[in-house]
Design an enzyme around this catalytic site. Structure first.
Site, PDB file in Angstrom:
ATOM      1  N   HIS A  64      66.502  -3.288  -8.205  1.00 19.65           N
ATOM      2  CA  HIS A  64      66.065  -1.884  -8.210  1.00 19.65           C
ATOM      3  C   HIS A  64      65.145  -1.573  -7.026  1.00 19.65           C
ATOM      4  O   HIS A  64      65.098  -0.440  -6.548  1.00 19.65           O
ATOM      5  CB  HIS A  64      65.360  -1.551  -9.534  1.00 19.65           C
ATOM      6  CG  HIS A  64      66.323  -1.398 -10.675  1.00 19.65           C
ATOM      7  ND1 HIS A  64      65.948  -1.485 -11.991  1.00 19.65           N
ATOM      8  CD2 HIS A  64      67.663  -1.157 -10.690  1.00 19.65           C
ATOM      9  CE1 HIS A  64      67.006  -1.308 -12.768  1.00 19.65           C
ATOM     10  NE2 HIS A  64      68.058  -1.113 -12.000  1.00 19.65           N
ATOM     11  N   HIS A 198      74.737  -1.788 -26.725  1.00 18.34           N
ATOM     12  CA  HIS A 198      74.512  -3.243 -26.736  1.00 18.34           C
ATOM     13  C   HIS A 198      73.940  -3.572 -28.104  1.00 18.34           C
ATOM     14  O   HIS A 198      72.921  -2.996 -28.510  1.00 18.34           O
ATOM     15  CB  HIS A 198      73.484  -3.652 -25.680  1.00 18.34           C
ATOM     16  CG  HIS A 198      73.999  -3.652 -24.279  1.00 18.34           C
ATOM     17  ND1 HIS A 198      74.442  -2.529 -23.642  1.00 18.34           N
ATOM     18  CD2 HIS A 198      74.134  -4.666 -23.371  1.00 18.34           C
ATOM     19  CE1 HIS A 198      74.833  -2.841 -22.416  1.00 18.34           C
ATOM     20  NE2 HIS A 198      74.659  -4.128 -22.226  1.00 18.34           N
ATOM     21  N   GLU A 201      72.960  -8.801 -29.201  1.00 22.71           N
ATOM     22  CA  GLU A 201      73.060  -9.661 -28.014  1.00 22.71           C
ATOM     23  C   GLU A 201      72.260 -10.940 -28.270  1.00 22.71           C
ATOM     24  O   GLU A 201      72.571 -12.009 -27.759  1.00 22.71           O
ATOM     25  CB  GLU A 201      72.490  -8.893 -26.812  1.00 22.71           C
ATOM     26  CG  GLU A 201      72.878  -9.434 -25.472  1.00 22.71           C
ATOM     27  CD  GLU A 201      72.415  -8.544 -24.318  1.00 22.71           C
ATOM     28  OE1 GLU A 201      71.987  -7.392 -24.544  1.00 22.71           O
ATOM     29  OE2 GLU A 201      72.476  -9.020 -23.178  1.00 22.71           O
ATOM     30  N   ASP A 283      77.889  -7.445 -15.287  1.00 26.21           N
ATOM     31  CA  ASP A 283      77.186  -7.325 -14.003  1.00 26.21           C
ATOM     32  C   ASP A 283      77.872  -8.269 -13.017  1.00 26.21           C
ATOM     33  O   ASP A 283      77.423  -9.399 -12.818  1.00 26.21           O
ATOM     34  CB  ASP A 283      75.718  -7.746 -14.176  1.00 26.21           C
ATOM     35  CG  ASP A 283      74.999  -6.909 -15.223  1.00 26.21           C
ATOM     36  OD1 ASP A 283      74.703  -5.744 -14.941  1.00 26.21           O
ATOM     37  OD2 ASP A 283      74.739  -7.416 -16.338  1.00 26.21           O
TER      38      ASP A 283
HETATM   39  P1  IMP Z   1      71.496   0.002 -13.892  1.00 26.09           P
HETATM   40  O1  IMP Z   1      71.388   0.675 -15.220  1.00 26.09           O
HETATM   41  O2  IMP Z   1      72.633   0.541 -13.073  1.00 26.09           O
HETATM   42  O3  IMP Z   1      70.190   0.023 -13.148  1.00 26.09           O
HETATM   43  O4  IMP Z   1      71.891  -1.522 -14.166  1.00 26.09           O
HETATM   44  C1  IMP Z   1      70.959  -2.533 -14.466  1.00 26.09           C
HETATM   45  C2  IMP Z   1      70.404  -2.346 -15.860  1.00 26.09           C
HETATM   46  O5  IMP Z   1      71.428  -2.526 -16.830  1.00 26.09           O
HETATM   47  C3  IMP Z   1      69.338  -3.363 -16.261  1.00 26.09           C
HETATM   48  O6  IMP Z   1      68.048  -2.985 -15.821  1.00 26.09           O
HETATM   49  C4  IMP Z   1      69.445  -3.374 -17.785  1.00 26.09           C
HETATM   50  O7  IMP Z   1      68.716  -2.307 -18.355  1.00 26.09           O
HETATM   51  C5  IMP Z   1      70.920  -3.112 -18.021  1.00 26.09           C
HETATM   52  N1  IMP Z   1      71.660  -4.361 -18.272  1.00 26.09           N
HETATM   53  C6  IMP Z   1      72.470  -5.036 -17.445  1.00 26.09           C
HETATM   54  N2  IMP Z   1      72.999  -6.120 -18.062  1.00 26.09           N
HETATM   55  C7  IMP Z   1      72.509  -6.120 -19.299  1.00 26.09           C
HETATM   56  C8  IMP Z   1      72.697  -6.982 -20.426  1.00 26.09           C
HETATM   57  O8  IMP Z   1      73.417  -7.994 -20.416  1.00 26.09           O
HETATM   58  N3  IMP Z   1      71.994  -6.666 -21.554  1.00 26.09           N
HETATM   59  C9  IMP Z   1      71.198  -5.579 -21.642  1.00 26.09           C
HETATM   60  N4  IMP Z   1      71.017  -4.753 -20.610  1.00 26.09           N
HETATM   61  C10 IMP Z   1      71.658  -5.011 -19.453  1.00 26.09           C
HETATM   62 ZN    ZN Z   2      75.573  -5.004 -20.519  1.00 16.14          ZN
END
Ligand code: IMP
Ligand code: ZN
Length: 344
Positions: A64, A198, A201, A283
């Site tokens: 970020h 989610h 998990e 991801d």
């Molecule tokens: P963004 O929402 O595009 O910034 O993608 C990254 C965000 O996705 C992270 O800061 C988490 O909040 C969320 N995230 C990504 N992978 C996971 C996961 O496996 N579990 C829960 N949250 C996730």
């Molecule tokens: Zn996810």
């Protein structure tokens, strides 16, 4: 089945976080533009590395810092769409958490607009991919912020003629009490948004049970639903009875160590039940994977045939957050691919 088979197989990706999906190339370009990034920052797990969920979430914080301008957010979204299209993902639902960055003037509104602009620009190119957007709620933030996200999603759904399709619930699963967000999910549903949450998990049977009562449209991970993974018969029965599709992200769970190894992945259990399962990347950047690779790992680990892999991909179309017209178009593409792939 060769690696090419999995690349050529038409696929649907329903669980991809934009900032976690950044490829090595995009990251390198952004880091170079930005300058001053600490070279010790670890911005992806290489093949075979595993760590803890805590380290995974630390990594998102660093990412970020690199994607802190609307230009960077645009580039990441644009590149991620091109990368999925290049491996024959024909339908993609991206999800992302609206984020502001006062130091660069980025607001949640300009963030979302940047993502939408990238999606719209891609749709004007000759890419063979349909892209939709899900706005994400971070469970580490207050419920009031989550409510704003729902309103933002509803507003942009209108403004973009349905490009925004739903709400995600994510962030560190060990943080806070997810059940506090139930009124937010209900509001999202009231406003006509789909819910991809989610859930389970990590083991959290009480929270999971309460959230399940909103009957999410899809569940992300669902690792700890069964009694032997820290869930309960009650949770499992609910999910089975309502046939709530599971978005399963194999490598993500291995790297984050919520699952011990590929052969222990809960994919096997749910797949054998005939329950709706969709293979996803979560991801792809952070976990150094691709959707084709995830399909290939599933085929190899669970000894599935080319016909079974094609079926798995084909059935994913049923669970997308788009209408029958889109589903029909996609099904036709899949049927046309069968001969090319020599799938009987
Ligand atoms: P963004 O929402 O595009 O910034 O993608 C990254 C965000 O996705 C992270 O800061 C988490 O909040 C969320 N995230 C990504 N992978 C996971 C996961 O496996 N579990 C829960 N949250 C996730
Ligand atoms: Zn996810």
């Amino acid at each position: 089945m060769t690696p090419e088979f999995f690349i050529n197989l038409p696929k649907v990706e329903l669980h991809a976080h934009i900032n976690g999906s950044i490829s090595e190339n995009t990251m390198a370009a952004l880091v170079e533009q930005k300058g001053g990034v600490d070279p010790s920052w670890r911005l992806a797990f290489k093949n075979g590395e595993s760590d803890t969920l805590e380290s995974v979430f630390k990594m998102f914080k660093l990412i970020h810092k690199v994607t802190d301008t609307v230009e960077a957010v645009y580039k990441v979204t644009y590149d991620v769409i091109h990368e999925f299209a290049a491996e024959n993902v024909k339908y993609l639902e991206l999800r992302t958490t609206p984020r502001s960055e006062p130091s660069t003037g980025m607001t949640k509104l300009s963030y979302v607009e940047s993502v939408i602009r990238a999606i719209q620009d891609c749709s004007k190119e000759s890419l063979d991919i349909i892209v939709r957007l899900i706005l994400a709620i971070d469970r580490r933030h207050p419920v009031s912020v989550a409510m704003e996200t729902v309103n933002l999603a509803a507003e942009y759904r209108e403004k973009t003629d349905g490009l925004v399709v739903g709400i995600d619930f994510s962030g560190d699963p060990n943080a806070g009490d997810g059940a506090e967000f139930i009124p937010v999910f209900e509001e999202g549903r009231r406003q006509g948004l789909k819910l991809a949450l989610h859930l389970a998990e990590v083991p959290a049977p009480e929270e999971t049970w309460k959230i399940l009562q909103v009957t999410p449209d899809r569940i992300g991970h669902g690792t700890c639903l069964q009694p032997d993974t820290g869930g309960s018969k009650q949770l499992e029965d609910f999910v089975t009875r309502h046939r709530i599709p599971l978005e399963l992200c194999l490598t993500s769970n291995i790297v984050g160590k919520t699952v011990e190894g590929y052969d222990n992945h809960h994919f096997q259990y749910w797949y054998d039940l005939g329950h709706p399962c969709v293979i996803c990347t979560d991801d792809k950047g952070v976990f150094s994977t691709t959707l084709s690779r995830e399909y290939s790992i599933a085929a190899e680990t669970f000894s599935l045939s080319d016909k079974q892999m094609w079926d798995l991909s084909y059935r994913s179309i049923d669970f997308i957050f788009s209408d029958e017209h889109v589903k029909h178009m996609l099904r036709k593409k899949w049927t046309d691919s069968k001969d090319r792939l020599s799938v009987k």
